[in-house]
Design a protein around this motif. Structure first.
Motif, PDB file in Angstrom:
ATOM      1  N   LYS A  26      -3.693 -21.521  -8.284  1.00 61.17           N
ATOM      2  CA  LYS A  26      -2.334 -21.588  -8.815  1.00 61.17           C
ATOM      3  C   LYS A  26      -1.819 -20.166  -8.951  1.00 61.17           C
ATOM      4  CE  LYS A  26      -2.555 -26.014  -9.630  1.00 61.17           C
ATOM      5  NZ  LYS A  26      -2.356 -26.824  -8.487  1.00 61.17           N
ATOM      6  N   LEU A  27      -0.845 -19.802  -8.136  1.00 58.37           N
ATOM      7  CA  LEU A  27      -0.328 -18.447  -8.114  1.00 58.37           C
ATOM      8  C   LEU A  27       1.134 -18.430  -8.551  1.00 58.37           C
ATOM      9  CD1 LEU A  27      -1.757 -17.248  -4.678  1.00 58.37           C
ATOM     10  CD2 LEU A  27      -2.661 -16.756  -6.943  1.00 58.37           C
ATOM     11  N   ASP A  28       1.432 -17.554  -9.496  1.00 57.40           N
ATOM     12  CA  ASP A  28       2.831 -17.319  -9.853  1.00 57.40           C
ATOM     13  C   ASP A  28       3.448 -16.428  -8.787  1.00 57.40           C
ATOM     14  OD1 ASP A  28       2.313 -18.715 -12.167  1.00 57.40           O
ATOM     15  OD2 ASP A  28       1.999 -16.922 -13.393  1.00 57.40           O
ATOM     16  N   SER A  29       4.748 -16.225  -8.883  1.00 61.11           N
ATOM     17  CA  SER A  29       5.414 -15.377  -7.892  1.00 61.11           C
ATOM     18  C   SER A  29       4.944 -13.925  -8.001  1.00 61.11           C
ATOM     19  CB  SER A  29       6.929 -15.453  -8.069  1.00 61.11           C
ATOM     20  OG  SER A  29       7.284 -15.030  -9.375  1.00 61.11           O
ATOM     21  N   THR A  30       4.549 -13.489  -9.193  1.00 60.95           N
ATOM     22  CA  THR A  30       4.058 -12.119  -9.354  1.00 60.95           C
ATOM     23  C   THR A  30       2.629 -11.964  -8.828  1.00 60.95           C
ATOM     24  OG1 THR A  30       3.290 -12.610 -11.595  1.00 60.95           O
ATOM     25  CG2 THR A  30       5.507 -11.695 -11.363  1.00 60.95           C
ATOM     26  N   GLU A  31       1.848 -13.030  -8.842  1.00 57.65           N
ATOM     27  CA  GLU A  31       0.456 -12.961  -8.387  1.00 57.65           C
ATOM     28  C   GLU A  31       0.332 -13.100  -6.880  1.00 57.65           C
ATOM     29  OE1 GLU A  31      -1.133 -16.178 -10.636  1.00 57.65           O
ATOM     30  OE2 GLU A  31      -1.711 -14.889 -12.308  1.00 57.65           O
ATOM     31  N   GLN A  32       1.347 -13.625  -6.209  1.00 54.47           N
ATOM     32  CA  GLN A  32       1.255 -13.822  -4.765  1.00 54.47           C
ATOM     33  C   GLN A  32       1.158 -12.506  -4.010  1.00 54.47           C
ATOM     34  OE1 GLN A  32       4.364 -16.342  -3.358  1.00 54.47           O
ATOM     35  NE2 GLN A  32       3.602 -18.130  -4.441  1.00 54.47           N
ATOM     36  N   LEU A  33       1.874 -11.493  -4.473  1.00 52.15           N
ATOM     37  CA  LEU A  33       1.826 -10.201  -3.796  1.00 52.15           C
ATOM     38  C   LEU A  33       0.426  -9.600  -3.870  1.00 52.15           C
ATOM     39  CD1 LEU A  33       3.252  -7.910  -2.333  1.00 52.15           C
ATOM     40  CD2 LEU A  33       3.763  -6.944  -4.583  1.00 52.15           C
ATOM     41  N   SER A  34      -0.186  -9.620  -5.039  1.00 55.18           N
ATOM     42  CA  SER A  34      -1.527  -9.052  -5.160  1.00 55.18           C
ATOM     43  C   SER A  34      -2.559  -9.906  -4.426  1.00 55.18           C
ATOM     44  CB  SER A  34      -1.917  -8.871  -6.627  1.00 55.18           C
ATOM     45  OG  SER A  34      -1.952 -10.105  -7.295  1.00 55.18           O
ATOM     46  N   PHE A  35      -2.327 -11.216  -4.350  1.00 47.62           N
ATOM     47  CA  PHE A  35      -3.231 -12.104  -3.613  1.00 47.62           C
ATOM     48  C   PHE A  35      -3.235 -11.751  -2.126  1.00 47.62           C
ATOM     49  CE2 PHE A  35      -4.172 -16.113  -1.368  1.00 47.62           C
ATOM     50  CZ  PHE A  35      -5.373 -16.460  -1.976  1.00 47.62           C
ATOM     51  N   TRP A  36      -2.064 -11.506  -1.557  1.00 45.57           N
ATOM     52  CA  TRP A  36      -1.981 -11.215  -0.130  1.00 45.57           C
ATOM     53  C   TRP A  36      -2.199  -9.743   0.190  1.00 45.57           C
ATOM     54  CZ3 TRP A  36      -2.951 -15.017   2.784  1.00 45.57           C
ATOM     55  CH2 TRP A  36      -2.570 -16.310   2.415  1.00 45.57           C
ATOM     56  N   LEU A  37      -2.224  -8.865  -0.806  1.00 47.41           N
ATOM     57  CA  LEU A  37      -2.556  -7.456  -0.585  1.00 47.41           C
ATOM     58  C   LEU A  37      -4.061  -7.221  -0.511  1.00 47.41           C
ATOM     59  CD1 LEU A  37      -0.107  -5.334  -2.762  1.00 47.41           C
ATOM     60  CD2 LEU A  37      -0.341  -5.354  -0.297  1.00 47.41           C
ATOM     61  N   MET A  38      -4.834  -8.185  -0.927  1.00 47.36           N
ATOM     62  CA  MET A  38      -6.284  -8.025  -0.986  1.00 47.36           C
ATOM     63  C   MET A  38      -6.903  -7.592   0.341  1.00 47.36           C
ATOM     64  SD  MET A  38      -9.502  -9.413  -0.331  1.00 47.36           S
ATOM     65  CE  MET A  38      -9.313 -11.118   0.053  1.00 47.36           C
ATOM     66  N   PRO A  39      -6.507  -8.114   1.509  1.00 48.28           N
ATOM     67  CA  PRO A  39      -7.133  -7.639   2.751  1.00 48.28           C
ATOM     68  C   PRO A  39      -6.929  -6.145   3.004  1.00 48.28           C
ATOM     69  CG  PRO A  39      -6.035  -9.721   3.145  1.00 48.28           C
ATOM     70  CD  PRO A  39      -5.648  -9.284   1.763  1.00 48.28           C
ATOM     71  N   ILE A  40      -5.796  -5.621   2.633  1.00 43.04           N
ATOM     72  CA  ILE A  40      -5.545  -4.192   2.827  1.00 43.04           C
ATOM     73  C   ILE A  40      -6.387  -3.370   1.860  1.00 43.04           C
ATOM     74  CG2 ILE A  40      -3.765  -2.395   2.706  1.00 43.04           C
ATOM     75  CD1 ILE A  40      -1.797  -4.634   3.625  1.00 43.04           C
ATOM     76  N   VAL A  41      -6.495  -3.825   0.626  1.00 43.90           N
ATOM     77  CA  VAL A  41      -7.354  -3.143  -0.357  1.00 43.90           C
ATOM     78  C   VAL A  41      -8.807  -3.213   0.091  1.00 43.90           C
ATOM     79  CG1 VAL A  41      -8.128  -3.184  -2.763  1.00 43.90           C
ATOM     80  CG2 VAL A  41      -5.717  -3.546  -2.230  1.00 43.90           C
ATOM     81  N   ALA A  42      -9.199  -4.334   0.681  1.00 46.13           N
ATOM     82  CA  ALA A  42     -10.571  -4.487   1.172  1.00 46.13           C
ATOM     83  C   ALA A  42     -10.883  -3.472   2.264  1.00 46.13           C
ATOM     84  CB  ALA A  42     -10.786  -5.902   1.686  1.00 46.13           C
ATOM     85  N   ALA A  43      -9.889  -3.142   3.084  1.00 42.53           N
ATOM     86  CA  ALA A  43     -10.111  -2.142   4.136  1.00 42.53           C
ATOM     87  C   ALA A  43     -10.415  -0.777   3.532  1.00 42.53           C
ATOM     88  CB  ALA A  43      -8.889  -2.059   5.044  1.00 42.53           C
ATOM     89  N   PHE A  44      -9.736  -0.418   2.446  1.00 42.78           N
ATOM     90  CA  PHE A  44     -10.023   0.866   1.788  1.00 42.78           C
ATOM     91  C   PHE A  44     -11.410   0.860   1.155  1.00 42.78           C
ATOM     92  CE2 PHE A  44      -5.316   1.058   1.757  1.00 42.78           C
ATOM     93  CZ  PHE A  44      -5.193   2.222   2.508  1.00 42.78           C
ATOM     94  N   PHE A  45     -11.770  -0.263   0.533  1.00 42.48           N
ATOM     95  CA  PHE A  45     -13.116  -0.359  -0.025  1.00 42.48           C
ATOM     96  C   PHE A  45     -14.169  -0.353   1.087  1.00 42.48           C
ATOM     97  CE2 PHE A  45     -11.154  -1.972  -4.000  1.00 42.48           C
ATOM     98  CZ  PHE A  45     -11.791  -1.112  -4.869  1.00 42.48           C
ATOM     99  N   TRP A  46     -13.832  -0.924   2.243  1.00 37.41           N
ATOM    100  CA  TRP A  46     -14.762  -0.914   3.363  1.00 37.41           C
ATOM    101  C   TRP A  46     -15.080   0.523   3.774  1.00 37.41           C
ATOM    102  CZ3 TRP A  46     -18.010  -4.007   5.792  1.00 37.41           C
ATOM    103  CH2 TRP A  46     -18.552  -3.565   7.000  1.00 37.41           C
TER     104      TRP A  46
END
Length: 168
Positions: free
Chosen positions: A130-150
């Motif tokens: 269950k994602l609010d409109s504010t949580e959707q951006l951070s949910f879909w940003l995760m792959p880009i953040v994962a690349a930096f952690f990679w």
């Protein structure tokens, strides 16, 4: 690129593999603090993709299943869903790990973005968070953040792997 093709057996760095999974599980528990950390990737999946992509003597499918079950219990989700997602992504990594090993770290990070985007899609389809409109951006940003952690994890694990393999 030449460092990627040094053959190291997973038995030579067994304790490093185990400790990296324990550390990744501890980092994954950060997501339990609150929903504000949806941009953080599943660190156990990153570590799993690293080990399955860099060692040719082990497939890590059983490890993916066990780590997925641990993720299910950690996030209190339906038992087996994370395990299924982790096995699918590990199988995808195994299918092209020879090519993946030859890539530079930035190219690997771009591939990790694709893997994590697939993870998010499967996560969305199977677990329907269950994602609010504010949580959707951070949910879909995760792959880009994962690349930096990679980039950080791969550099660190490459260094530790080569040090442990030289010592033995």
């Amino acid at each position: 690129m030449g460092d990627n093709f040094i053959y190291i057996s997973s038995r030579q760095v067994r304790w490093l593999i185990i400790l990296s999974f324990i550390f990744a599980l501890l980092l994954d528990s950060i997501n339990l603090i609150g929903q504000n950390y949806l941009f953080l990737p599943p660190f156990t999946l990153l570590v799993l993709l690293y080990w399955s992509g860099h060692f040719l003597d082990y497939t890590y499918l059983t490890t993916a299943f066990i780590i997925g079950l641990l993720a299910d219990t950690l996030y209190q989700s339906t038992l087996g869903l994370h395990a299924l997602i982790y096995i699918v992504l590990t199988f995808m990594m195994l299918r092209h790990r020879l090519r993946f090993r030859g890539y530079s770290l930035p190219q690997q990070a771009l591939n990790i973005i694709v893997f994590m985007f697939i993870f998010q899609l499967l996560h969305l389809l199977m677990l329907t968070p269950k994602l609010d409109s504010t949580e959707q951006l951070s949910f879909w940003l995760m792959p880009i953040v994962a690349a930096f952690f990679w980039l950080l994890f791969a550099k660190l694990l490459n260094l530790l792997t080569q040090q442990n393999a030289v010592e033995k």
